[in-house]
Design a protein around this motif. Sequence first.
Motif, PDB file in Angstrom:
ATOM      1  N   ASN A 123       0.854  -1.168   0.000  1.00 26.20           N
ATOM      2  CA  ASN A 123       0.000   0.000   0.000  1.00 26.20           C
ATOM      3  C   ASN A 123       0.898   1.228   0.000  1.00 26.20           C
ATOM      4  OD1 ASN A 123      -2.374  -1.647   0.438  1.00 26.20           O
ATOM      5  ND2 ASN A 123      -1.782  -1.783   2.590  1.00 26.20           N
ATOM      6  N   HIS A 145      -8.240   1.988  -4.040  1.00 22.26           N
ATOM      7  CA  HIS A 145      -7.216   1.024  -4.469  1.00 22.26           C
ATOM      8  C   HIS A 145      -6.606   1.485  -5.783  1.00 22.26           C
ATOM      9  CE1 HIS A 145      -9.242  -1.345  -7.756  1.00 22.26           C
ATOM     10  NE2 HIS A 145     -10.357  -0.989  -7.139  1.00 22.26           N
ATOM     11  N   PHE A 196      -4.524   1.518  -1.781  1.00 20.89           N
ATOM     12  CA  PHE A 196      -4.400   0.097  -1.495  1.00 20.89           C
ATOM     13  C   PHE A 196      -3.955  -0.703  -2.705  1.00 20.89           C
ATOM     14  CE2 PHE A 196      -7.956   1.728   1.125  1.00 20.89           C
ATOM     15  CZ  PHE A 196      -7.387   1.568   2.380  1.00 20.89           C
ATOM     16  N   GLU A 199      -6.478  -5.041  -4.114  1.00 27.80           N
ATOM     17  CA  GLU A 199      -7.934  -5.068  -3.952  1.00 27.80           C
ATOM     18  C   GLU A 199      -8.538  -6.112  -4.866  1.00 27.80           C
ATOM     19  OE1 GLU A 199     -12.160  -3.600  -4.871  1.00 27.80           O
ATOM     20  OE2 GLU A 199     -10.476  -4.160  -6.164  1.00 27.80           O
ATOM     21  N   SER A 206      -6.081  -3.728   1.841  1.00 32.32           N
ATOM     22  CA  SER A 206      -6.839  -3.033   2.887  1.00 32.32           C
ATOM     23  C   SER A 206      -7.003  -3.904   4.129  1.00 32.32           C
ATOM     24  CB  SER A 206      -8.201  -2.591   2.357  1.00 32.32           C
ATOM     25  OG  SER A 206      -8.904  -3.666   1.764  1.00 32.32           O
ATOM     26  N   ASP A 279     -12.687  -1.633  -0.428  1.00 32.19           N
ATOM     27  CA  ASP A 279     -11.724  -1.548   0.670  1.00 32.19           C
ATOM     28  C   ASP A 279     -12.255  -0.921   1.949  1.00 32.19           C
ATOM     29  OD1 ASP A 279      -9.324  -2.703  -0.555  1.00 32.19           O
ATOM     30  OD2 ASP A 279      -9.499  -1.045  -1.955  1.00 32.19           O
TER      31      ASP A 279
END
Length: 345
Positions: A123, A145, A196, A199, A206, A279
């Motif tokens: 991330n 994301h 993120f 995903e 996440s 997320d």
Amino acid sequence: MKYISIVLLGTLILGCGGAKVDQSTVLNPTNPKGVKGSVLPASKNAQLESVKLKVSTKALSVDIEATMTFLTSDELQGRDTGSDGIAKAADYIQNIFKNNNVLPYFASYRDTLESYSDGVAYNVVGFLPGTDSELKNEFVIIGAHYDHIGLISGDSNDKIANGANDNASGTTTVLEFAKYFGKYKNNKRSIIFALFTAEEKGLVGSKHLAKKLKAENIDLYTMLNFEMVGVPMVGKDHSLYLTGFELSNLAELSNGYANKNLVGFLPKAKEFNLFRRSDNAPFHDEFNVPSQTYSSFDFTNFGEYHKVGDEASLMDYEFMATIVNESVPMLEGIINALVKEVKYN
């Protein structure tokens, strides 16, 4: 959005898994007649007196298009998690954070997923400390994301799923919020800007960050997620819908602070449980605080989901700029409220 498949009317549809500032524009903090959402009391109007800046939509749309063009370029090869292409996207994102006074939340901007086995995944997490001596200990996460599905079976000319609407659009929107708050530093609560990874692999990025922040025992107020906001909804009297609409008062507060009917209800989002498909869900699971997603994908307005045709050329940049502009006072109102107003029903 995390991959889902649904049958709709006999057809298989897949549902998703410095800008110039015009300082003369003053946003009216009262709720006009006919707008769905709460009319703010005098105390709330006082909180909105600081909302006096509105970014030029024309200038902002140019900035948004530039970011979208890079994130969806063939050079990034569809931003598959663990790939060289998504690493280039991460470099780009962290440079925007760095150049706009947004600090890394951890030792670096990259929050590595130790358990991810198919390449290195991370991330990208930025941080803006709150300005209020007490409220700075409470956190608001603004997220999206930035991964997509990489190379897929397309045709002889194109195999790159560039992921413009899904979800370069949400990523770019969050980056514009980071630029705004990084410049004006008018956030009483602390903000975590979270982009993120993974995903599309099952909300892996996440889930990782939610567990990590929970272990730190941060005081999370709310998690606000942005997913597929690149094209306008069709035939609606609101610009965005909120997943889990009926679960909290977030839509009502959003409309009150935005001073318009910005956020509405999409029956299909409830029918196909989109609340669990993006997320926001891991933060709901870990913290049990309002964690919801704003989106404009309405199952009729974009037919290129998870296809090679999800290209930047199909995005509506004026619409995206308007969403950013109209969401800024909404975010400021939520972040700067003197008490935690957003609550689950």
